[in-house]
Design an enzyme around this catalytic site. Structure first.
Site, PDB file in Angstrom:
ATOM      1  N   SER A   1       8.715   0.385  -0.860  1.00 23.86           N
ATOM      2  CA  SER A   1       8.054  -0.259  -2.057  1.00 23.86           C
ATOM      3  C   SER A   1       9.050  -1.704  -1.394  1.00 23.86           C
ATOM      4  CB  SER A   1       9.097   0.050  -3.180  1.00 23.86           C
ATOM      5  OG  SER A   1       8.596  -0.538  -4.434  1.00 23.86           O
ATOM      6  N   ASN A   2       8.451  -2.587  -2.681  1.00 20.90           N
ATOM      7  CA  ASN A   2       9.233  -3.970  -3.143  1.00 20.90           C
ATOM      8  C   ASN A   2       9.719  -4.178  -4.027  1.00 20.90           C
ATOM      9  OD1 ASN A   2       7.463  -4.690  -4.887  1.00 20.90           O
ATOM     10  ND2 ASN A   2       5.352  -3.974  -2.870  1.00 20.90           N
ATOM     11  N   ARG A   3      10.017  -5.769  -4.064  1.00 19.15           N
ATOM     12  CA  ARG A   3      10.965  -6.124  -5.033  1.00 19.15           C
ATOM     13  C   ARG A   3      10.013  -6.794  -7.001  1.00 19.15           C
ATOM     14  NH1 ARG A   3      14.235 -10.169  -2.609  1.00 19.15           N
ATOM     15  NH2 ARG A   3      14.735 -10.885  -4.456  1.00 19.15           N
ATOM     16  N   SER A   4       8.378  -6.142  -6.477  1.00 18.70           N
ATOM     17  CA  SER A   4       8.011  -6.904  -7.441  1.00 18.70           C
ATOM     18  C   SER A   4       8.279  -6.375  -8.617  1.00 18.70           C
ATOM     19  CB  SER A   4       6.681  -6.276  -7.618  1.00 18.70           C
ATOM     20  OG  SER A   4       5.859  -6.742  -8.561  1.00 18.70           O
TER      21      SER A   4
ATOM     22  N   ALA B   1       2.035  -5.777  -6.237  1.00 19.10           N
ATOM     23  CA  ALA B   1       2.577  -6.126  -4.777  1.00 19.10           C
ATOM     24  C   ALA B   1       1.753  -5.431  -4.630  1.00 19.10           C
ATOM     25  CB  ALA B   1       4.052  -6.816  -4.777  1.00 19.10           C
TER      26      ALA B   1
END
Ligand code: CTP
Length: 234
Positions: A32-35, A100
């Site tokens: 995943s990512n930090r959005s 994102a």
């Protein structure tokens, strides 16, 4: 007639995507990512305050809109979001792709990968570019806004490149520090090369207002073009 919003005049219908994607590695783990999804939520809250209809396609984010008038549909993976966009794109006047979306995803293993003493190598495949796909099948009266998350260095040049590559009406260029922040310091870049926006950080709510004003202006311009008889375009 072709090119005109199917339900005719009425409140603007805004479609926003927000938050990260989860791409499963196996039944337990994901990439995943930090959005945070907060800017997309602020956009929907502001839109409802203006009397627009707002639908939010929201990824696995801990936050949700304050305004109960926002229609929320949840997604987890890029493939889920792609299916939702397939159903929703034709029903909106404006799409703002603040999500994102993953650029790469694993081919998920079933069950749970076990620990061994050896290195584990994950193979990743590219995901489809959802914004570019939407751009290819949109109506001429629809306004499409993309985001570009960029390192400060060369931010405007890369954003210009993305605007052209993805064929949207506007790109919001964000420095990387915007991730997880309460504030945003973004610039809006249009195909005519114009660059607007606050160089100073503003709250996400305030920025949402600035972006919706710009979207309304672009919509009005398109409307005038679509409605004008051939040869009389303004
Ligand atoms: N986007 C998308 N589908 C993807 C990846 C990104 O629709 N598979 C959209 C994002 O929602 C955003 C825009 O494309 O509106 C730009 O995303 P960004 O991550 O900044 O750019 P990328 O296309 O991923 O390019 P790069 O990796 O070079 O930054």
């Amino acid at each position: 007639p072709a090119g005109v919003s199917p339900t005719g005049p009425g409140p603007e219908r805004l479609l926003v995507t927000a938050g990260p994607t989860h791409e499963p590695i196996d039944d337990v783990r994901y990439i995943s990512n930090r959005s945070s999804g907060r800017l997309g939520i602020a956009l929907c809250d502001q839109a409802v305050r203006r009397g627009w209809n707002a639908t939010l396609l929201l990824g696995p984010s801990a936050v949700a809109p304050a305004d109960s008038l926002v229609t929320v549909r949840r997604f987890r993976t890029t493939a889920d979001l792609r299916a939702l966009l397939g159903a929703e794109l034709g029903l909106c006047d404006v799409l703002i792709m603040a999500a994102a979306v993953a650029d790469y995803r694993p081919v998920p293993a079933s069950g749970k990968l076990r620990r061994t003493a050896r290195k584990l190598v994950l193979e990743l495949e590219p995901t489809p570019d959802l914004l570019a796909e939407c751009s290819a099948r949109r109506r001429p009266d629809q306004v499409l806004v993309g985001f570009a998350l960029e390192p400060e260095d060369g931010l405007e040049e890369s954003a210009h490149r993305k605007l052209a590559a993805k064929g949207c009406d506007l790109i919001v260029a964000n420095p990387l520090e915007t991730l997880e922040s309460e504030h945003i310091r973004a610039v809006l870049i249009a195909p005519d090369g114009s660059v607007r926006g606050a160089p100073l950080p503003v709250s996400k709510a305030e920025f949402a207002g600035i972006l919706l004003d710009e979207v309304a202006r672009l919509r009005a311009l398109k409307h005038a073009r679509v409605e004008a008889p051939a040869g009389h375009a303004p």
